[in-house]
Every structure is written in structure tokens, then in C-alpha cells.
Write a protein that holds these residues in place. Structure first.
Motif, mmCIF file in Angstrom:
data_model
loop_
_atom_site.group_PDB
_atom_site.id
_atom_site.type_symbol
_atom_site.label_atom_id
_atom_site.label_comp_id
_atom_site.label_asym_id
_atom_site.label_seq_id
_atom_site.Cartn_x
_atom_site.Cartn_y
_atom_site.Cartn_z
ATOM 1 N N ASP A 182 1.045 -1.258 0.063
ATOM 2 C CA ASP A 182 -0.191 -0.019 -0.115
ATOM 3 C C ASP A 182 0.819 1.313 0.000
ATOM 4 N N PHE A 183 1.806 1.317 0.988
ATOM 5 C CA PHE A 183 2.780 2.510 1.128
ATOM 6 C C PHE A 183 3.876 2.005 1.947
ATOM 7 N N LEU A 184 5.033 2.729 1.537
ATOM 8 C CA LEU A 184 6.179 2.448 2.449
ATOM 9 C C LEU A 184 7.074 3.741 2.399
ATOM 10 N N VAL A 185 8.022 3.916 3.481
ATOM 11 C CA VAL A 185 8.904 4.808 3.686
ATOM 12 C C VAL A 185 10.382 4.090 3.831
ATOM 13 N N GLN A 186 11.313 4.045 3.000
ATOM 14 C CA GLN A 186 12.530 3.387 3.100
ATOM 15 C C GLN A 186 13.778 4.355 3.452
ATOM 16 N N ASN A 187 14.623 3.923 4.445
ATOM 17 C CA ASN A 187 15.834 4.377 4.672
ATOM 18 C C ASN A 187 16.957 3.253 4.306
ATOM 19 N N THR A 188 18.119 3.623 3.826
ATOM 20 C CA THR A 188 18.995 2.916 3.357
ATOM 21 C C THR A 188 20.296 3.289 4.473
ATOM 22 N N HIS A 189 20.820 2.408 5.151
ATOM 23 C CA HIS A 189 21.793 2.452 6.127
ATOM 24 C C HIS A 189 23.080 2.044 5.550
ATOM 25 N N PRO A 190 24.267 2.654 5.878
ATOM 26 C CA PRO A 190 25.571 2.104 5.504
ATOM 27 C C PRO A 190 25.807 0.530 5.693
ATOM 28 N N GLY A 191 26.630 -0.133 4.974
ATOM 29 C CA GLY A 191 26.950 -1.384 5.180
ATOM 30 C C GLY A 191 28.394 -1.708 4.969
ATOM 31 N N VAL A 192 28.634 -2.508 4.177
ATOM 32 C CA VAL A 192 30.243 -2.831 3.911
ATOM 33 C C VAL A 192 30.418 -2.451 2.366
ATOM 34 N N TYR A 236 21.896 -1.975 4.478
ATOM 35 C CA TYR A 236 20.930 -2.402 5.129
ATOM 36 C C TYR A 236 19.803 -1.379 5.016
ATOM 37 N N VAL A 237 18.510 -1.911 4.804
ATOM 38 C CA VAL A 237 17.303 -1.133 4.524
ATOM 39 C C VAL A 237 16.161 -1.218 5.736
ATOM 40 N N SER A 238 15.883 -0.241 6.247
ATOM 41 C CA SER A 238 14.517 -0.304 6.933
ATOM 42 C C SER A 238 13.340 0.493 6.110
ATOM 43 N N GLU A 239 12.206 -0.123 6.249
ATOM 44 C CA GLU A 239 11.099 0.446 5.716
ATOM 45 C C GLU A 239 9.917 0.099 6.697
ATOM 46 N N VAL A 240 9.135 1.246 6.820
ATOM 47 C CA VAL A 240 7.887 1.577 7.496
ATOM 48 C C VAL A 240 7.105 1.480 6.345
ATOM 49 N N GLY A 241 5.846 0.632 6.430
ATOM 50 C CA GLY A 241 4.850 0.660 5.586
ATOM 51 C C GLY A 241 3.968 -0.257 5.786
ATOM 52 N N ARG A 242 2.973 -0.530 4.863
ATOM 53 C CA ARG A 242 1.877 -1.550 4.949
ATOM 54 C C ARG A 242 1.464 -2.105 3.969
ATOM 55 N N GLY A 243 1.379 -3.427 3.736
ATOM 56 C CA GLY A 243 1.105 -4.108 2.884
ATOM 57 C C GLY A 243 -0.494 -4.263 2.652
ATOM 58 N N ARG A 244 -0.937 -4.592 1.601
ATOM 59 C CA ARG A 244 -2.144 -4.712 1.090
ATOM 60 C C ARG A 244 -3.078 -5.670 2.065
ATOM 61 N N ASP A 245 -2.352 -6.326 2.604
ATOM 62 C CA ASP A 245 -3.009 -7.418 3.687
ATOM 63 C C ASP A 245 -2.981 -6.771 5.041
ATOM 64 N N GLY A 246 -2.722 -5.505 5.178
ATOM 65 C CA GLY A 246 -2.750 -5.023 6.593
ATOM 66 C C GLY A 246 -1.227 -5.181 7.452
ATOM 67 N N ARG A 247 -0.494 -6.021 6.942
ATOM 68 C CA ARG A 247 0.671 -6.235 7.506
ATOM 69 C C ARG A 247 1.517 -4.897 7.448
ATOM 70 N N GLY A 248 2.575 -4.597 8.276
ATOM 71 C CA GLY A 248 3.584 -3.722 8.200
ATOM 72 C C GLY A 248 4.987 -4.032 8.564
ATOM 73 N N GLY A 249 5.952 -3.242 8.153
ATOM 74 C CA GLY A 249 7.291 -3.261 8.465
ATOM 75 C C GLY A 249 8.041 -4.299 7.782
ATOM 76 N N LEU A 250 8.893 -3.701 7.203
ATOM 77 C CA LEU A 250 9.891 -4.754 6.439
ATOM 78 C C LEU A 250 11.396 -4.457 6.804
ATOM 79 N N ASN A 251 12.104 -5.226 6.677
ATOM 80 C CA ASN A 251 13.964 -4.802 6.800
ATOM 81 C C ASN A 251 14.546 -5.937 6.027
ATOM 82 N N TYR A 252 15.483 -5.459 5.155
ATOM 83 C CA TYR A 252 16.142 -6.531 4.426
ATOM 84 C C TYR A 252 17.528 -6.007 4.075
ATOM 85 N N ALA A 253 18.409 -6.696 3.454
ATOM 86 C CA ALA A 253 19.797 -6.371 2.950
ATOM 87 C C ALA A 253 19.801 -6.504 1.394
#
Length: 110
Positions: A69-79, A92-109
Motif C-alpha cells: 500500500d505504501f512504504l517509507v524507506q531508509n538505507t543504512h551503510p553496510g560494507v 541495510y534497509v529499513s522500511e515502514v509501510g503497510r502491505g495490502r494485507d494490513g501487515r506492516g514493517g519490512l527489513n532486508y539487506a
């Protein structure tokens, strides 16, 4: 490689992180795909998704609005590892958002 060249390479690679986040926020997956080398990989282990090559990255982007549905992403330094004319790295990526299924929050590299 001179120290100046190594510093310049690192600055250019850091700029890619900003370009990546900007393109994600604008949902410009054609631009994101072009930030990767033709054989580059985008790995999101927490989802889990692994995309190898530009076309799979573009195809992923075309599907994102179907489940995000929406997200706000921040990318953080790695190597960053530079070896001559080759470089690799991780961010490293931090995302705050909401999926169409109502779930929120994602993090990944990437």
C-alpha cells in the motif's frame, strides 16, 4: 589503485545507495534496475526474495503495487569491498509501510 581513486570509488558507491532509496520511494523500478550491473542481485532474505539481473528486478517492481500500500524507506551503510576494478557491498534497509494485507514493517539487506 591510488588512495584518491579508492576514496572516489567509495563516494560513488555511497551515492548509489541514495539513488536506490530515491528510486524506491518514487516506485521507479526501471531506474532501480539500471543501478544494478546486468548480473547484479537484489536479495531480501526476510521476505524471502532474491532477484538476479535487471529484468527480474523490473518485473518485481511491476508487482509491488499489488501487495504494498505504501512504504517509507531508509538505507543504512553496510560494507563496501573494492578489489581493483571490481566492487561488492551490502546495505541495510529499513522500511515502514503497510502491505495490502494490513501487515506492516519490512527489513532486508541489498
Amino acid at each position: 589503485m591510488s588512495d584518491f581513486r579508492a576514496i572516489a570509488d567509495r563516494v560513488e558507491i555511497e551515492a548509489l545507495r541514495g539513488e536506490f532509496t530515491d528510486a524506491v520511494m518514487l516506485r521507479d523500478y526501471d531506474r532501480i534496475a539500471l543501478l544494478f550491473t546486468p548480473d547484479g542481485a537484489w536479495r531480501m532474505p526476510n521476505i524471502p526474495v532474491e532477484l538476479e539481473g535487471r529484468e527480474p528486478i523490473r518485473a518485481w517492481g511491476r508487482r509491488v503495487p499489488d501487495f504494498v500500500d505504501f512504504l517509507v524507506q531508509n538505507t543504512h551503510p553496510g560494507v563496501i569491498r573494492i578489489d581493483g576494478d571490481t566492487a561488492s557491498g551490502r546495505a541495510y534497509v529499513s522500511e515502514v509501510g503497510r502491505g495490502r494485507d494490513g501487515r506492516g514493517g519490512l527489513n532486508y539487506a541489498i
